[in-house]
Design an enzyme around this catalytic site. Structure first.
Site, mmCIF file in Angstrom:
data_model
loop_
_atom_site.group_PDB
_atom_site.id
_atom_site.type_symbol
_atom_site.label_atom_id
_atom_site.label_comp_id
_atom_site.label_asym_id
_atom_site.label_seq_id
_atom_site.Cartn_x
_atom_site.Cartn_y
_atom_site.Cartn_z
ATOM 1 N N ARG A 1 0.818 -1.216 0.000
ATOM 2 C CA ARG A 1 0.000 0.000 0.000
ATOM 3 C C ARG A 1 0.848 1.260 0.000
ATOM 4 N NH1 ARG A 1 -5.418 -1.673 2.359
ATOM 5 N NH2 ARG A 1 -6.120 0.470 2.328
ATOM 6 N N TYR B 1 0.709 4.048 -2.718
ATOM 7 C CA TYR B 1 -0.338 5.088 -2.691
ATOM 8 C C TYR B 1 -0.092 6.044 -1.529
ATOM 9 C CZ TYR B 1 -5.116 7.027 -2.740
ATOM 10 O OH TYR B 1 -6.214 7.856 -2.808
ATOM 11 N N ASP B 2 0.148 5.460 -0.356
ATOM 12 C CA ASP B 2 0.291 6.283 0.850
ATOM 13 C C ASP B 2 1.454 7.265 0.698
ATOM 14 O OD1 ASP B 2 -1.421 4.201 1.392
ATOM 15 O OD2 ASP B 2 -0.545 3.671 3.328
ATOM 16 N N GLU B 3 2.593 6.730 0.238
ATOM 17 C CA GLU B 3 3.770 7.600 0.143
ATOM 18 C C GLU B 3 3.654 8.585 -1.015
ATOM 19 O OE1 GLU B 3 5.593 7.955 2.521
ATOM 20 O OE2 GLU B 3 5.890 6.052 3.558
ATOM 21 N N THR C 1 -12.484 -1.490 11.005
ATOM 22 C CA THR C 1 -13.542 -0.483 10.843
ATOM 23 C C THR C 1 -13.182 0.535 9.756
ATOM 24 O OG1 THR C 1 -12.654 1.120 12.428
ATOM 25 C CG2 THR C 1 -14.068 -0.624 13.311
ATOM 26 N N ARG D 1 -13.289 -2.178 -4.042
ATOM 27 C CA ARG D 1 -13.562 -1.675 -2.697
ATOM 28 C C ARG D 1 -14.712 -2.438 -2.047
ATOM 29 N NH1 ARG D 1 -12.752 3.856 -5.265
ATOM 30 N NH2 ARG D 1 -11.172 4.901 -4.011
ATOM 31 N N ASP E 1 -3.598 -3.804 5.863
ATOM 32 C CA ASP E 1 -4.965 -3.259 5.853
ATOM 33 C C ASP E 1 -5.186 -2.516 7.192
ATOM 34 O OD1 ASP E 1 -7.708 -4.244 4.174
ATOM 35 O OD2 ASP E 1 -8.056 -3.426 6.168
ATOM 36 N N PRO E 2 -5.463 -1.212 7.148
ATOM 37 C CA PRO E 2 -5.644 -0.477 8.407
ATOM 38 C C PRO E 2 -6.747 -1.096 9.270
ATOM 39 C CG PRO E 2 -5.418 1.044 6.579
ATOM 40 C CD PRO E 2 -5.549 -0.323 5.983
ATOM 41 N N ARG F 1 -10.414 3.211 11.160
ATOM 42 C CA ARG F 1 -10.318 4.523 10.495
ATOM 43 C C ARG F 1 -11.587 5.311 10.772
ATOM 44 N NH1 ARG F 1 -9.375 3.976 4.488
ATOM 45 N NH2 ARG F 1 -7.203 3.596 5.036
HETATM 46 N N1 UDP Z 1 -12.866 -5.355 2.340
HETATM 47 C C1 UDP Z 1 -13.536 -6.555 2.545
HETATM 48 N N2 UDP Z 1 -14.027 -7.194 1.451
HETATM 49 C C2 UDP Z 1 -13.923 -6.718 0.196
HETATM 50 C C3 UDP Z 1 -13.260 -5.488 -0.007
HETATM 51 C C4 UDP Z 1 -12.740 -4.838 1.082
HETATM 52 O O1 UDP Z 1 -13.657 -7.039 3.678
HETATM 53 O O2 UDP Z 1 -14.426 -7.395 -0.741
HETATM 54 C C5 UDP Z 1 -12.331 -4.649 3.518
HETATM 55 C C6 UDP Z 1 -10.891 -4.208 3.374
HETATM 56 O O3 UDP Z 1 -10.021 -5.239 3.797
HETATM 57 C C7 UDP Z 1 -10.845 -3.004 4.272
HETATM 58 C C8 UDP Z 1 -12.251 -2.416 4.169
HETATM 59 O O4 UDP Z 1 -13.069 -3.465 3.665
HETATM 60 O O5 UDP Z 1 -10.605 -3.387 5.595
HETATM 61 C C9 UDP Z 1 -12.340 -1.221 3.249
HETATM 62 O O6 UDP Z 1 -11.727 -1.573 2.055
HETATM 63 P P1 UDP Z 1 -11.765 -0.643 0.768
HETATM 64 O O7 UDP Z 1 -10.994 -1.353 -0.287
HETATM 65 O O8 UDP Z 1 -13.153 -0.267 0.471
HETATM 66 O O9 UDP Z 1 -11.041 0.699 1.210
HETATM 67 P P2 UDP Z 1 -9.727 1.050 2.084
HETATM 68 O O10 UDP Z 1 -10.277 1.760 3.243
HETATM 69 O O11 UDP Z 1 -9.023 -0.219 2.493
HETATM 70 O O12 UDP Z 1 -8.924 1.886 1.181
#
Ligand code: UDP
Length: 311
Positions: free
Chosen positions: A144, A147-149, A212, A188, A275-276, A279
């Site tokens: 990740r 993107y972050d950096e 979250t 997403r 994965d955070p 948030r």
């Molecule tokens: N996620 C999930 N199932 C999916 C897609 C995403 O459980 O099919 C989780 C993902 O691991 C994260 C959260 O949902 O913890 C939000 O993911 P997203 O890709 O929407 O955005 P992010 O906040 O990670 O950029």
């Protein structure tokens, strides 16, 4: 004479909404997009408008325009985890070279510059909720990190241009956003869950679904960005824009199953790297400076989005 606004990434999910708002405010809008993740379909409703023009252009290359420009909104970037993992180098280039080129255009035109930054600058946050003065917890070498950096660099160069060249700059840190026109395949959580639920397929919840997020409906987010963009006083400091109502991904999945009246079950899959875990935006600054806060409840936003996905 009409003022001209340039939207980089203007054919993307958020960029297209911004183009639409700016046209509504009688700006002449130039949309730049290389269409790797953006789609012409997003701007199809604008293409016939006299004040709108689309140029297929990769903003990591020089930006040369004939028009005198007064606003630049830099939204070009892959922005979903699936997209930026697929385009790691393009993501780094558009955050660095693309921001540099867009700032150059702002400097040449003495234009106001607004950077689309992200809650990802906080990484896997050790402070909760996240206020703008938290410096974050990012793994620079993880997947990740691209993107972050890139976005952290983009913020740094934006501030450098502000301090060195006195450009009127603004930085919006965008938290999770959803709504009609999200790509079904952008990977997403919300588009995945809605399309899976509508097809009665299992919803893919990553990890145990205890992580979250706080989801903002797109209309609210665009209202906040427009307020920051058009604020008459200086506002160079970053501004969180998002909805603070936080939820676990397992609960999001269950809510979507209920709202779609789906027969889907939940299938747990491995948690992506870095994965955070949590948030949630602290939006005190936006409330104070912009007199902005989100209005749309999650369920009402989801219903509109589901209706769009169905159609
Ligand atoms: N996620 C999930 N199932 C999916 C897609 C995403 O459980 O099919 C989780 C993902 O691991 C994260 C959260 O949902 O913890 C939000 O993911 P997203 O890709 O929407 O955005 P992010 O906040 O990670 O950029």
């Amino acid at each position: 004479m009409r003022e001209t606004a340039v939207v980089t990434g203007g054919a993307g999910f958020l960029g297209a909404y911004l183009c639409e708002r700016l046209i509504g405010l009688d700006f002449k809008v130039i949309c730049l997009d290389n269409l790797i993740t953006g789609r012409l379909q997003n701007i199809a409703n604008l293409s016939a408008k006299r004040n709108f023009s689309f140029i297929k252009h990769d903003v990591t290359k020089d930006i040369v325009l004939k028009d005198k420009v007064s606003l630049i909104l830099h939204f070009a970037s892959p922005a979903s985890p699936v997209d930026y993992l697929q385009y790691p180098i393009q993501t780094l280039k558009v955050g660095s070279l693309g921001t540099y080129n867009s700032l150059g255009l702002a400097r040449k035109n003495k234009a106001r510059f607004l950077l689309a930054s992200t809650s990802e600058v906080y990484g896997d946050p050790l402070v909760h909720p996240q206020a703008e003065d938290y410096w974050g917890n990012v793994n620079s070498i993880g997947p990740r990190g691209v993107y972050d950096e890139a976005k952290r660099f983009a913020e740094a160069i934006t501030m450098a241009y502000h301090r060195t060249h006195k450009i009127d700059t603004r930085i919006v840190r965008i938290f999770n956003t959803f709504g009609p026109r999200m790509r079904k395949d952008d990977g997403r959580a919300i588009p995945n869950f809605i399309s899976q639920a509508l097809e009665h397929k299992p919803l893919t919840v990553y990890g145990k679904g205890l992580q979250t997020r706080s989801f903002c409906y797109v209309d609210d987010l665009i209202d906040g960005i427009m307020k920051l963009l058009l604020l008459k006083r200086e506002a160079c400091f970053p501004m969180n824009i998002g909805n603070p109502s936080e939820m676990r991904m397992i609960d999001l999945a269950k809510t979507i199953i209920t709202l779609t009246q789906s027969k889907s079950k939940i299938r747990f899959q491995p948690l992506p790297i870095d994965d955070p875990r949590q948030r949630k935006p602290d939006i005190s600054r936006a409330k104070r400076f912009l007199k902005w806060q989100p209005k749309v409840e999650l369920k009402s936003g989801l219903s509109k989005t589901i209706a769009w996905f169905r159609s």
